[in-house]
Design a protein around this motif. Structure first.
Motif, short mmCIF file in Angstrom:
data_model
loop_
_atom_site.label_atom_id
_atom_site.label_comp_id
_atom_site.label_asym_id
_atom_site.label_seq_id
_atom_site.Cartn_x
_atom_site.Cartn_y
_atom_site.Cartn_z
N MET A 196 0.80 -1.28 0.06
CA MET A 196 -0.03 0.07 -0.02
C MET A 196 1.00 1.27 0.01
O MET A 196 0.23 2.33 0.45
N HIS A 198 3.17 2.17 2.08
CA HIS A 198 3.28 2.82 3.16
C HIS A 198 4.86 3.20 3.70
O HIS A 198 5.27 3.81 4.43
N PHE A 202 -1.04 -2.07 -8.88
CA PHE A 202 -1.80 -2.54 -7.34
C PHE A 202 -2.02 -4.05 -7.49
O PHE A 202 -2.75 -4.24 -8.38
N TYR A 205 -5.88 -4.68 -2.16
CA TYR A 205 -6.90 -3.62 -1.72
C TYR A 205 -5.99 -2.77 -1.10
O TYR A 205 -5.08 -2.84 -0.29
N GLN A 206 -6.47 -1.46 -1.30
CA GLN A 206 -5.78 -0.30 -0.71
C GLN A 206 -6.76 0.48 0.12
O GLN A 206 -7.57 1.12 -0.11
N ASP A 249 -8.36 2.93 2.78
CA ASP A 249 -8.72 4.33 2.88
C ASP A 249 -7.47 5.00 3.82
O ASP A 249 -7.31 4.62 5.00
N THR A 304 -4.27 5.41 3.11
CA THR A 304 -2.90 4.98 2.70
C THR A 304 -2.50 5.42 1.50
O THR A 304 -3.12 6.10 0.60
N GLY A 323 -1.18 4.27 -1.13
CA GLY A 323 -1.80 3.74 -2.30
C GLY A 323 -3.20 4.05 -2.78
O GLY A 323 -3.54 4.34 -3.85
N ARG A 324 -3.86 4.24 -1.59
CA ARG A 324 -5.27 4.64 -1.93
C ARG A 324 -5.32 5.99 -2.68
O ARG A 324 -6.01 6.38 -3.51
N LEU A 353 -4.26 5.80 -6.08
CA LEU A 353 -5.55 5.64 -6.89
C LEU A 353 -6.76 6.64 -7.13
O LEU A 353 -7.01 6.62 -8.35
N HIS A 400 -4.98 -1.32 -10.91
CA HIS A 400 -5.42 -2.22 -9.68
C HIS A 400 -5.81 -3.36 -10.27
O HIS A 400 -7.00 -3.50 -11.09
N ASP A 410 -7.22 -6.96 -8.59
CA ASP A 410 -7.67 -7.35 -7.12
C ASP A 410 -7.48 -8.85 -6.90
O ASP A 410 -8.33 -9.84 -7.31
#
Length: 418
Positions: free
Chosen positions: A304, A306, A327, A330-331, A333, A335, A337-338, A341, A361, A363
């Protein structure tokens, strides 16, 4: 049987379920900022662990800080992955609130460890007079060594589902285990999501990697260290795509290739081929910058953004639109990464900068989706179902109840007697 939900109920993270104040199932951490730990101060006589992810094992050493030495039961991959994670936590955060245990407690964890195979029942806390629990592990299809945990006290059969997947992956087959149970604790991470078939997802992912390489671009693939990195490695090997691998995922791959852990893989040759196809990065002497300048594929933590090696590669490739960030998980909220996106920008070295590289992305989740959850639960229409490990546990429990299940979504701290 008395159940107390100490974490992971109505939330994702810090999973912990206490049975009869004696037996603890998982003891994780929510590794947010700040981290959150299971509620209460349990003093179990034994611990059974479903799998080796931080949200299920991250608080285990704290159980050994006093005079008590509860035995810890798990599969060998779960033990190895858990020890890797808690040692890494100690290295990064030792002596701070983000790490509420010491090196001594981690060492004690190895002393109380007992490993088991799938479908081989064992007794926990039973003496000559009985009063214990018969426990059996079943393949949960989530990551290598992940388990459904069946706990039988002679009157009630509890199935603690852990995290599970009903679809096959490269390293592990989807779960087919449906042991008889009176009570089922079931995750709901993707209870509102139906994913496309894995074959279709892989095809689109491979086409994207190859197209970027043909156009002279570099693809950085942020991936979770446990499971996801090795899955992506296996996909690349299957399609003869050369790749570099960086971060903790290298250590995980080597652990899973140990003879004691290979029986928990669906086909150990898949991981051997994946490792042979990949080039492992040690990060010395500017190696990462040189690699980022090549038209290649780089699989790296953190999944993600981080931190980790990904935050060396992303700045190197971000300014060129021929490059790509793909990715694979899941990213959450909040982070980086989110943020990338959603906005096309990312926080790098303390400042938010635009990213001209393409962002995609895929999944490749190791959790069952809505269809998988319902297929699993179809075997338990006569059982009591407790929905946990999700952002929308209440709504999934209501859906199940409307379909005739005896279902509920417990809250953290709630106690239920069966």
């Amino acid at each position: 049987m008395h159940l107390e939900f100490l974490g992971g109920a109505g939330e994702i993270g810090r999973s912990a379920l206490l049975v009869d104040d004696r037996l603890l199932l998982d003891y994780g951490v929510d590794s947010g900022d700040p981290p959150r730990y299971p509620v209460g101060t349990p003093e179990p006589e034994a611990v059974v662990v479903s799998h080796g992810h931080l949200d299920h094992v991250g608080s285990l050493p704290t159980l050994l800080s006093g005079a008590d030495r509860p035995s810890v039961h798990w599969t060998s991959p779960t033990r190895d992955l858990a020890l890797l994670l808690v040692k890494d936590t100690l290295k990064l955060h030792g002596g701070t609130y983000d790490c509420p245990f010491t090196e001594a407690e981690v060492a004690r964890l190895t002393q109380v460890s007992v490993t088991h195979r799938y479908r081989e029942p064992f007794t926990v806390l039973g003496g000559a007079a009985g009063g214990g629990y018969d426990v059996t592990f079943y393949n949960a299809g989530h990551i290598p060594g992940s388990s459904h945990v069946l706990v039988d006290d002679g009157e009630t059969r509890l199935l603690y589902g852990g995290d599970f997947n009903t679809a096959d992956q490269r390293l592990v087959t989807g779960t087919t285990a449906r042991p008889d149970a009176d009570v089922v604790v079931c995750e709901s991470t993707y209870a509102d999501t139906d994913r496309p078939p894995r074959e279709e997802l892989e095809r689109r992912f491979v086409e994207s990697l190859e197209a970027t390489r043909w156009e002279g671009g570099t693809t950085v693939v942020p991936a979770f260290a446990i499971g996801r990195t090795q899955e992506v490695m296996a996909i690349c090997a299957e399609h003869d795509i050369a790749c570099y691998v960086d971060g903790m995922g290298i250590r995980v791959a080597r652990l899973l290739r140990q003879p004691r852990n290979e029986p928990f893989l669906s086909d150990s040759s898949v991981l051997r081929r994946a490792c042979a196809n990949a080039r492992f990065v040690d990060g010395r002497d500017g190696q990462r910058k040189r690699i980022a300048a090549k038209p290649t594929v780089i699989i790296t933590t953190s999944g993600m953004l981080h931190g980790g090696p990904a935050m060396t590669y992303v700045p190197e490739i971000r300014t060129h639109p021929a490059n790509k960030i793909a990715f694979t998980g899941y990213q959450v909220d909040g982070t980086p990464g989110r943020e990338l996106l959603d906005t096309g920008s990312a926080e790098i070295d303390g400042r938010v900068v635009p990213v001209s590289a393409q962002v995609e992305h895929y999944d490749f989740s190791a959790h069952a989706d809505r269809r998988g959850l319902r297929r699993f639960l179809d075997a338990y229409r006569d059982a009591t179902v407790h929905v946990t490990h999700g952002d929308r546990c209440d709504s999934f429990a209501e859906e199940l109840s409307a379909d005739g299940f005896d279902a509920s979504a417990p809250a953290v701290g709630e106690s239920i007697r069966h």
